[in-house]
Motif scaffolding. Structure first.
Motif, PDB file in Angstrom:
ATOM      1  N   ALA A 149       0.814  -1.219   0.000  1.00 47.07           N
ATOM      2  CA  ALA A 149       0.000   0.000   0.000  1.00 47.07           C
ATOM      3  C   ALA A 149       0.848   1.270   0.000  1.00 47.07           C
ATOM      4  O   ALA A 149       0.315   2.365   0.107  1.00 47.07           O
ATOM      5  N   GLY A 150       2.163   1.123  -0.099  1.00 53.04           N
ATOM      6  CA  GLY A 150       3.036   2.304  -0.120  1.00 53.04           C
ATOM      7  C   GLY A 150       3.258   2.892   1.257  1.00 53.04           C
ATOM      8  O   GLY A 150       3.730   4.016   1.387  1.00 53.04           O
ATOM      9  N   LEU A 151       2.932   2.131   2.302  1.00 52.86           N
ATOM     10  CA  LEU A 151       3.021   2.680   3.659  1.00 52.86           C
ATOM     11  C   LEU A 151       4.146   2.046   4.479  1.00 52.86           C
ATOM     12  O   LEU A 151       4.145   2.125   5.705  1.00 52.86           O
ATOM     13  N   GLY A 152       5.081   1.423   3.791  1.00 48.96           N
ATOM     14  CA  GLY A 152       6.305   0.970   4.475  1.00 48.96           C
ATOM     15  C   GLY A 152       6.158  -0.308   5.266  1.00 48.96           C
ATOM     16  O   GLY A 152       6.869  -0.499   6.262  1.00 48.96           O
ATOM     17  N   SER A 153       5.280  -1.222   4.817  1.00 52.59           N
ATOM     18  CA  SER A 153       5.108  -2.465   5.587  1.00 52.59           C
ATOM     19  C   SER A 153       6.388  -3.304   5.582  1.00 52.59           C
ATOM     20  O   SER A 153       6.766  -3.868   6.615  1.00 52.59           O
ATOM     21  N   SER A 154       7.094  -3.382   4.444  1.00 51.45           N
ATOM     22  CA  SER A 154       8.321  -4.199   4.403  1.00 51.45           C
ATOM     23  C   SER A 154       9.394  -3.587   5.295  1.00 51.45           C
ATOM     24  O   SER A 154      10.112  -4.304   6.003  1.00 51.45           O
ATOM     25  N   ALA A 155       9.510  -2.266   5.244  1.00 53.73           N
ATOM     26  CA  ALA A 155      10.528  -1.614   6.079  1.00 53.73           C
ATOM     27  C   ALA A 155      10.218  -1.845   7.552  1.00 53.73           C
ATOM     28  O   ALA A 155      11.105  -2.154   8.351  1.00 53.73           O
ATOM     29  N   ALA A 156       8.941  -1.714   7.924  1.00 53.75           N
ATOM     30  CA  ALA A 156       8.580  -1.855   9.344  1.00 53.75           C
ATOM     31  C   ALA A 156       8.851  -3.273   9.828  1.00 53.75           C
ATOM     32  O   ALA A 156       9.376  -3.467  10.932  1.00 53.75           O
ATOM     33  N   VAL A 157       8.527  -4.295   9.020  1.00 51.11           N
ATOM     34  CA  VAL A 157       8.762  -5.673   9.474  1.00 51.11           C
ATOM     35  C   VAL A 157      10.264  -5.952   9.543  1.00 51.11           C
ATOM     36  O   VAL A 157      10.730  -6.638  10.458  1.00 51.11           O
ATOM     37  N   THR A 158      11.019  -5.400   8.607  1.00 54.28           N
ATOM     38  CA  THR A 158      12.474  -5.599   8.625  1.00 54.28           C
ATOM     39  C   THR A 158      13.076  -4.975   9.881  1.00 54.28           C
ATOM     40  O   THR A 158      13.867  -5.599  10.594  1.00 54.28           O
ATOM     41  N   VAL A 159      12.682  -3.737  10.146  1.00 46.80           N
ATOM     42  CA  VAL A 159      13.255  -3.008  11.290  1.00 46.80           C
ATOM     43  C   VAL A 159      12.810  -3.646  12.607  1.00 46.80           C
ATOM     44  O   VAL A 159      13.615  -3.825  13.530  1.00 46.80           O
ATOM     45  N   ALA A 160      11.526  -4.035  12.689  1.00 45.50           N
ATOM     46  CA  ALA A 160      11.055  -4.649  13.941  1.00 45.50           C
ATOM     47  C   ALA A 160      11.744  -6.003  14.156  1.00 45.50           C
ATOM     48  O   ALA A 160      12.116  -6.345  15.289  1.00 45.50           O
ATOM     49  N   ALA A 161      11.943  -6.779  13.077  1.00 41.21           N
ATOM     50  CA  ALA A 161      12.636  -8.074  13.214  1.00 41.21           C
ATOM     51  C   ALA A 161      14.078  -7.846  13.660  1.00 41.21           C
ATOM     52  O   ALA A 161      14.565  -8.506  14.597  1.00 41.21           O
ATOM     53  N   LEU A 162      14.769  -6.893  13.025  1.00 44.28           N
ATOM     54  CA  LEU A 162      16.149  -6.600  13.441  1.00 44.28           C
ATOM     55  C   LEU A 162      16.171  -6.132  14.893  1.00 44.28           C
ATOM     56  O   LEU A 162      17.073  -6.486  15.657  1.00 44.28           O
ATOM     57  N   GLY A 163      15.160  -5.353  15.291  1.00 42.46           N
ATOM     58  CA  GLY A 163      15.081  -4.855  16.670  1.00 42.46           C
ATOM     59  C   GLY A 163      14.913  -5.993  17.664  1.00 42.46           C
ATOM     60  O   GLY A 163      15.594  -6.037  18.701  1.00 42.46           O
ATOM     61  N   ALA A 164      14.033  -6.942  17.349  1.00 41.82           N
ATOM     62  CA  ALA A 164      13.807  -8.073  18.263  1.00 41.82           C
ATOM     63  C   ALA A 164      15.068  -8.930  18.348  1.00 41.82           C
ATOM     64  O   ALA A 164      15.488  -9.340  19.439  1.00 41.82           O
ATOM     65  N   LEU A 165      15.704  -9.184  17.195  1.00 39.38           N
ATOM     66  CA  LEU A 165      16.904 -10.030  17.184  1.00 39.38           C
ATOM     67  C   LEU A 165      18.069  -9.332  17.905  1.00 39.38           C
ATOM     68  O   LEU A 165      18.817  -9.961  18.654  1.00 39.38           O
TER      69      LEU A 165
END
Ligand code: MEV
Length: 311
Positions: A86-102
């Motif tokens: 939808a152009g609202l950064g879903s891939s970026a958010a999941v990437t950043v949140a996954a990196l944050g959790a790891l």
């Protein structure tokens, strides 16, 4: 059973400068109050939402796992409020949140490092990219990308001859109306299409530079609270993006409908479908106008919080 470790990151809304930012031009973006959360818990094998990490829909998460070099497998779970494509950064958010959790699991939670890793992952999975989505998901709030360093520098990211300097950029309290076309569009091919045009045509290259000027003028207009000027610049930006080949008839419908009660409207993100954004002080009326022509409207606000560990 060990308690899960979790991190969350926001989606984003590009106000000015998408596509041009990939070429090193300025862009202005804000994090929005739609977030993605990633939970991680030790487990006998690697799983995401109970499925294999090899499922193509988890390629960003898989890349984050590979880069984080975790020794023992985890069960990851994703909860997201951000529509995909939808152009609202879903891939970026999941990437950043996954990196944050790891990173939390390793005791190495460092936002600038997360922003750099997330950009590398986006580049690897999407192809040519800029760090605007991943850095906004990491930093939260308003973010200005420029080729040169100014006040309020967050971090810089370089790739081949391009250099992006990411700055914290406070924006006035604004409500934006998003209109989702319902048409998901992959970013990689759209970015590649613009590159082809720019390589083939000096006119396209000068349109990209023009978008860069519009971004800086748009920033000044927003900071002065001159919504009339900001809206006019959004309309101009939309015209250029359309000429660069990233429009869509459904985007035109939503933009035209929204403009009747807005200062301005344009596509946001990669285009080719996805979403548009309207700057308006009549959000309910604009949302209804978008709904009337078949779009899915929703109201979003700036989220000042970037990636964060969850308690
Ligand atoms: C996508 O949200 C923004 C683009 O400029 C691509 C990018 O910056 O990587 C179209």
């Amino acid at each position: 059973m060990a308690a899960p470790v979790a991190a969350s990151a926001p989606g984003k809304l590009i106000l000015f400068g998408e596509h041009a930012v990939v070429f090193g031009e300025p862009a202005l973006c804000t994090a929005i109050d739609l977030r993605t959360e990633v939970f991680a818990r030790p487990h006998a094998e690697w799983l995401v939402d109970g499925a294999s990490l090899d499922d193509p829909k988890y390629r960003y998460v898989k890349a984050a796992v590979r880069r984080s070099r975790m020794e023992n497998p985890l069960w990851l779970e994703i909860r997201s409020m951000i529509p995909t494509g939808a152009g609202l950064g879903s891939s970026a958010a999941v990437t950043v949140a996954a990196l944050g959790a790891l990173a939390s699991l390793r005791g190495a939670f460092d936002p600038p490092a997360i922003a750099r890793e997330a950009f590398e992952i986006e580049h690897e999975v999407q192809g040519r990219a800029s760090p605007i989505d991943t850095s906004t998901a990491t930093a939260g709030g308003g973010v200005l990308v420029r080729p040169d360093e100014g006040d309020d520098l967050l971090w810089t990211i370089t790739r081949d001859t391009r250099r992006w300097c990411l700055h914290r950029c406070p924006l006035p309290e604004l409500t934006f109306v998003i209109g989702y076309t319902g048409i998901g569009a992959a970013t990689g091919p759209l970015v590649a299409g613009v590159k082809e045009r720019v390589d083939a045509s000096p006119k396209a290259a000068s349109m990209v530079r023009e978008i860069g000027h519009i971004t800086m003028d748009g920033l000044v207009a927003l900071q002065r609270n001159d919504l009339v000027a900001a809206g006019r610049l959004m309309d101009q930006d939309q015209g250029l993006l359309d000429e660069l080949g990233v429009g869509h008839p459904m985007l035109d419908r939503l933009v035209t409908a929204a403009r009747k009660s807005s200062y301005g409207a344009k596509l946001t993100g990669a285009g080719g479908g996805g979403s548009m954004v309207a700057l308006t002080d009549e959000p309910e009326r604009t949302a209804q106008a978008i709904r009337d022509v078949g779009g899915r409207p929703f109201l979003v606000h700036t989220d000042p919080v970037g990636v964060r560990r969850m308690p």
